[in-house]
Design an enzyme around this catalytic site. Sequence first.
Site, PDB file in Angstrom:
ATOM      1  N   HIS A 126       0.817  -1.223   0.000  1.00 37.04           N
ATOM      2  CA  HIS A 126       0.000   0.000   0.000  1.00 37.04           C
ATOM      3  C   HIS A 126       0.854   1.279   0.000  1.00 37.04           C
ATOM      4  O   HIS A 126       0.301   2.383  -0.117  1.00 37.04           O
ATOM      5  CB  HIS A 126      -0.936   0.038   1.211  1.00 37.04           C
ATOM      6  CG  HIS A 126      -1.969  -1.048   1.218  1.00 37.04           C
ATOM      7  ND1 HIS A 126      -2.821  -1.280   0.157  1.00 37.04           N
ATOM      8  CD2 HIS A 126      -2.278  -1.996   2.150  1.00 37.04           C
ATOM      9  CE1 HIS A 126      -3.615  -2.315   0.442  1.00 37.04           C
ATOM     10  NE2 HIS A 126      -3.292  -2.766   1.633  1.00 37.04           N
ATOM     11  N   HIS A 165      -6.328  -7.333  -0.410  1.00 36.17           N
ATOM     12  CA  HIS A 165      -6.465  -5.894  -0.688  1.00 36.17           C
ATOM     13  C   HIS A 165      -5.691  -5.522  -1.955  1.00 36.17           C
ATOM     14  O   HIS A 165      -4.609  -6.072  -2.206  1.00 36.17           O
ATOM     15  CB  HIS A 165      -5.908  -5.081   0.484  1.00 36.17           C
ATOM     16  CG  HIS A 165      -6.525  -5.416   1.806  1.00 36.17           C
ATOM     17  ND1 HIS A 165      -5.943  -6.274   2.716  1.00 36.17           N
ATOM     18  CD2 HIS A 165      -7.704  -5.010   2.356  1.00 36.17           C
ATOM     19  CE1 HIS A 165      -6.732  -6.380   3.789  1.00 36.17           C
ATOM     20  NE2 HIS A 165      -7.805  -5.623   3.589  1.00 36.17           N
TER      21      HIS A 165
HETATM   22 ZN   LIG Z   1      -4.074  -7.230   2.800  1.00 36.54          ZN
END
Ligand SMILES: [Zn+2]
Length: 307
Positions: A126, A165
């Site tokens: 991320h 994610h």
């Molecule tokens: Zn994750």
Amino acid sequence: MTTGYITHALCAQHEMGAWHPESPARLAAIHDQLIASGLLPYLAECEAPEATRAQIERAHDAQYVASLRARIPQQGYVALDPDTLMNPHTWLAALRAAGAVVEATDRVLRKTWRNAFCAVRPPGHHAGVRRAMGFCFLNNVAIGVRHALHEHGLQRVAVFDFDVHHGNGTEDILAGDERVLMTGFFQHPFYPYSGTGQTAKNMVNVPLPAGTDGDVLRQVMHKVCLPRLTDFAPEMIFISAGFDAHREDDLGQMAWVEADYAWITAQLMSVADAHAQGRIVSTLEGGYNLSALGRSVTAHVRTLAGL
Ligand SMILES: [Zn+2]
């Protein structure tokens, strides 16, 4: 040719509070399962070095890196977002996590190891060019990719991200870099609510609804990811290996099991064997149910090691 297992004790010193799911216990759970399964003696263990500033700045803005370093607290925590906190050890842990992927890349490309798994934290996928978020500070996988391209002269490198994610930070760094193909799947709609809009040509995102199980995963791999990877013919494959799509993991709502992780790993190994001399560097991203994480990493690493 062996499978490398690379980590560092400092990666367990970074922590964000007793409540936080991205905890040092994750690495202990992985290590325990690798011992309990009898797999660890078959792996080549190595301590991660620190990534250098030059290596980090191939993926991140220099000012961002400097500001991150400047905000490291002497004691207690500094919050960069509600879920992403630094303690006094975070910077050194992040340097080792990124350094692990760089070192693994060197060893795989020098043929010391056939492939490698980096058991590191903080995770990275991320973290964008100039932004920490979602438990991530430095984008370990993107730093490794750029190292392979710049230091080793590779022309085509693939990133496969199977965390629950979307790897928005990796996309932020590598979108438009035509030397890279990034593909993989993630739950959608879900944090960080990206990956479905207009993306660059080298980003092959496959959003999947909550509840997706291993059968759908196999169809998507055969229909989308494997053909694109085969067309691209990567000289090396990096895996952003998150295990939070496991059905026992409460941070995602997918329904994967250990056998699914073993299957994906074997598919990626087939592509690597066909085009990349087997070269794979995998690095830990998410995975928060400690038992499921330990078992899933063991299935992944066992497959990488051909055992
Ligand atoms: Zn994750």
